[in-house]
Design a protein around this motif. Structure first.
Motif, PDB file in Angstrom:
ATOM      1  N   ILE A  16       0.840  -1.199   0.000  1.00 56.16           N
ATOM      2  CA  ILE A  16       0.000   0.000   0.000  1.00 56.16           C
ATOM      3  C   ILE A  16       0.875   1.249   0.000  1.00 56.16           C
ATOM      4  CG2 ILE A  16      -1.587   1.372   1.425  1.00 56.16           C
ATOM      5  CD1 ILE A  16      -2.841  -1.359   2.295  1.00 56.16           C
ATOM      6  N   GLY A  17       1.936   1.236   0.795  1.00 59.02           N
ATOM      7  CA  GLY A  17       2.849   2.376   0.838  1.00 59.02           C
ATOM      8  C   GLY A  17       3.449   2.684  -0.528  1.00 59.02           C
ATOM      9  N   PHE A  18       3.872   1.632  -1.235  1.00 59.23           N
ATOM     10  CA  PHE A  18       4.406   1.846  -2.584  1.00 59.23           C
ATOM     11  C   PHE A  18       3.321   2.354  -3.515  1.00 59.23           C
ATOM     12  CE2 PHE A  18       7.887  -0.991  -1.218  1.00 59.23           C
ATOM     13  CZ  PHE A  18       8.929  -0.149  -1.538  1.00 59.23           C
ATOM     14  N   GLY A  19       2.102   1.842  -3.343  1.00 59.11           N
ATOM     15  CA  GLY A  19       0.991   2.319  -4.161  1.00 59.11           C
ATOM     16  C   GLY A  19       0.704   3.789  -3.927  1.00 59.11           C
ATOM     17  N   LEU A  20       0.682   4.195  -2.669  1.00 60.20           N
ATOM     18  CA  LEU A  20       0.450   5.606  -2.359  1.00 60.20           C
ATOM     19  C   LEU A  20       1.568   6.485  -2.903  1.00 60.20           C
ATOM     20  CD1 LEU A  20      -0.948   5.328   1.275  1.00 60.20           C
ATOM     21  CD2 LEU A  20      -2.202   6.050  -0.789  1.00 60.20           C
ATOM     22  N   MET A  21       2.799   5.990  -2.809  1.00 61.04           N
ATOM     23  CA  MET A  21       3.915   6.759  -3.344  1.00 61.04           C
ATOM     24  C   MET A  21       3.743   6.951  -4.850  1.00 61.04           C
ATOM     25  SD  MET A  21       8.033   6.032  -3.314  1.00 61.04           S
ATOM     26  CE  MET A  21       7.817   4.433  -4.071  1.00 61.04           C
ATOM     27  N   GLY A  22       3.424   5.873  -5.564  1.00 64.17           N
ATOM     28  CA  GLY A  22       3.251   5.984  -7.015  1.00 64.17           C
ATOM     29  C   GLY A  22       2.083   6.866  -7.405  1.00 64.17           C
ATOM     30  N   LEU A  23       1.006   6.810  -6.623  1.00 68.89           N
ATOM     31  CA  LEU A  23      -0.187   7.588  -6.928  1.00 68.89           C
ATOM     32  C   LEU A  23      -0.010   9.066  -6.603  1.00 68.89           C
ATOM     33  CD1 LEU A  23      -3.143   7.244  -7.887  1.00 68.89           C
ATOM     34  CD2 LEU A  23      -3.772   6.988  -5.481  1.00 68.89           C
ATOM     35  N   LEU A  24       0.535   9.356  -5.437  1.00 71.19           N
ATOM     36  CA  LEU A  24       0.626  10.731  -4.968  1.00 71.19           C
ATOM     37  C   LEU A  24       1.953  11.417  -5.280  1.00 71.19           C
ATOM     38  CD1 LEU A  24      -1.009  10.177  -1.468  1.00 71.19           C
ATOM     39  CD2 LEU A  24      -2.114  10.978  -3.578  1.00 71.19           C
ATOM     40  N   GLY A  52      -2.176   3.099  -8.429  1.00 68.72           N
ATOM     41  CA  GLY A  52      -3.470   2.453  -8.233  1.00 68.72           C
ATOM     42  C   GLY A  52      -3.409   0.943  -8.140  1.00 68.72           C
ATOM     43  N   ALA A  53      -2.653   0.307  -9.018  1.00 64.90           N
ATOM     44  CA  ALA A  53      -2.593  -1.162  -9.009  1.00 64.90           C
ATOM     45  C   ALA A  53      -1.944  -1.682  -7.728  1.00 64.90           C
ATOM     46  CB  ALA A  53      -1.842  -1.674 -10.246  1.00 64.90           C
ATOM     47  N   PHE A  54      -0.838  -1.076  -7.327  1.00 69.93           N
ATOM     48  CA  PHE A  54      -0.161  -1.519  -6.105  1.00 69.93           C
ATOM     49  C   PHE A  54      -1.013  -1.215  -4.868  1.00 69.93           C
ATOM     50  CE2 PHE A  54       3.131  -2.461  -8.803  1.00 69.93           C
ATOM     51  CZ  PHE A  54       4.329  -2.779  -8.191  1.00 69.93           C
ATOM     52  N   LEU A  55      -1.671  -0.066  -4.890  1.00 65.36           N
ATOM     53  CA  LEU A  55      -2.528   0.300  -3.767  1.00 65.36           C
ATOM     54  C   LEU A  55      -3.600  -0.767  -3.549  1.00 65.36           C
ATOM     55  CD1 LEU A  55      -3.353   2.425  -1.637  1.00 65.36           C
ATOM     56  CD2 LEU A  55      -4.730   3.510  -3.415  1.00 65.36           C
ATOM     57  N   LEU A  56      -4.287  -1.152  -4.609  1.00 65.17           N
ATOM     58  CA  LEU A  56      -5.329  -2.171  -4.478  1.00 65.17           C
ATOM     59  C   LEU A  56      -4.753  -3.557  -4.202  1.00 65.17           C
ATOM     60  CD1 LEU A  56      -7.972  -1.109  -7.131  1.00 65.17           C
ATOM     61  CD2 LEU A  56      -8.041  -0.839  -4.654  1.00 65.17           C
ATOM     62  N   LEU A  63      -8.894  -5.828   3.296  1.00 65.06           N
ATOM     63  CA  LEU A  63     -10.335  -5.621   3.411  1.00 65.06           C
ATOM     64  C   LEU A  63     -11.115  -6.931   3.393  1.00 65.06           C
ATOM     65  CD1 LEU A  63     -10.797  -2.487   1.103  1.00 65.06           C
ATOM     66  CD2 LEU A  63     -10.761  -2.562   3.608  1.00 65.06           C
ATOM     67  N   THR A  64     -10.696  -7.864   2.551  1.00 68.05           N
ATOM     68  CA  THR A  64     -11.445  -9.125   2.425  1.00 68.05           C
ATOM     69  C   THR A  64     -11.047 -10.150   3.476  1.00 68.05           C
ATOM     70  OG1 THR A  64      -9.851 -10.109   0.883  1.00 68.05           O
ATOM     71  CG2 THR A  64     -11.683  -8.817  -0.073  1.00 68.05           C
ATOM     72  N   PRO A  67      -7.704 -15.700   2.602  1.00 63.12           N
ATOM     73  CA  PRO A  67      -6.372 -16.245   2.288  1.00 63.12           C
ATOM     74  C   PRO A  67      -6.078 -16.304   0.797  1.00 63.12           C
ATOM     75  CG  PRO A  67      -7.423 -17.550   4.002  1.00 63.12           C
ATOM     76  CD  PRO A  67      -8.458 -16.573   3.500  1.00 63.12           C
ATOM     77  N   SER A  68      -7.085 -16.632  -0.017  1.00 59.24           N
ATOM     78  CA  SER A  68      -6.836 -16.725  -1.460  1.00 59.24           C
ATOM     79  C   SER A  68      -6.497 -15.367  -2.067  1.00 59.24           C
ATOM     80  CB  SER A  68      -8.039 -17.345  -2.175  1.00 59.24           C
ATOM     81  OG  SER A  68      -9.197 -16.562  -1.973  1.00 59.24           O
ATOM     82  N   VAL A  69      -7.002 -14.290  -1.473  1.00 60.44           N
ATOM     83  CA  VAL A  69      -6.709 -12.949  -1.988  1.00 60.44           C
ATOM     84  C   VAL A  69      -5.291 -12.532  -1.593  1.00 60.44           C
ATOM     85  CG1 VAL A  69      -7.466 -10.539  -2.057  1.00 60.44           C
ATOM     86  CG2 VAL A  69      -9.161 -12.375  -1.958  1.00 60.44           C
ATOM     87  N   TYR A  70      -4.881 -12.862  -0.371  1.00 55.32           N
ATOM     88  CA  TYR A  70      -3.482 -12.630   0.020  1.00 55.32           C
ATOM     89  C   TYR A  70      -2.561 -13.400  -0.925  1.00 55.32           C
ATOM     90  CZ  TYR A  70      -4.701 -10.515   4.546  1.00 55.32           C
ATOM     91  OH  TYR A  70      -5.167  -9.700   5.537  1.00 55.32           O
ATOM     92  N   LEU A  71      -2.912 -14.653  -1.183  1.00 59.50           N
ATOM     93  CA  LEU A  71      -2.099 -15.484  -2.056  1.00 59.50           C
ATOM     94  C   LEU A  71      -2.021 -14.898  -3.455  1.00 59.50           C
ATOM     95  CD1 LEU A  71      -0.470 -18.038  -2.616  1.00 59.50           C
ATOM     96  CD2 LEU A  71      -2.639 -19.241  -2.996  1.00 59.50           C
TER      97      LEU A  71
END
Length: 127
Positions: A16-24, A52-56, A63-64, A67-71
């Motif tokens: 998320i941190g990398f996503g925020l860095m790329g976005l902002l 955006g992609a890294f953030l999500l 949020l979910t 385990p399958s989403v973490y994977l």
């Protein structure tokens, strides 16, 4: 807190941190990657892909809590590892030591997100 949950959460938060860095702050993402965005389209690429992609990719597993989403997020990081390995050979990437740092970084974050979640893929219910 279980070890799995701690490791998964750290992987998500850093992603998320990398996503925020790329976005902002696309210029910071540019410095980190060693790539240059010299036109609006290039900056949009940093905001979209590195933002955006890294953030999500980090946010959705948290949020979910599935385990399958973490994977899946871990496997996406490992997809980057596979692409980098191919580049080492196809593009003579061995001459750039940053490729090895990127490889280690991507492998580590893939591991942090996939850790303990492989059992989420069972054959039960797949039929």
């Amino acid at each position: 807190m279980k070890t799995k949950k701690i490791i998964n959460t750290i992987g998500c938060v850093i992603t998320i941190g990398f996503g925020l860095m790329g976005l902002l702050f696309p210029e910071k993402a540019s410095e980190l990657t060693g790539l240059q965005a010299t036109a609006p389209r290039g900056i949009a690429e940093f905001r979209g892909t590195f933002g955006g992609a890294f953030l999500l990719m980090g946010l959705i597993p948290l949020l979910t809590k599935q385990p399958s989403v973490y994977l899946l997020s871990g496997l996406i990081w490992w997809g980057a590892v596979a692409g980098r390995i191919i580049s080492l050979f196809a593009d003579n990437g061995f001459s750039d030591s940053q490729n090895f740092g990127g490889l280690a970084f991507e492998f580590l974050f893939g591991f942090m997100l996939a850790f303990g979640n492989f059992s989420s893929f069972s054959r039960k219910g797949a039929e």
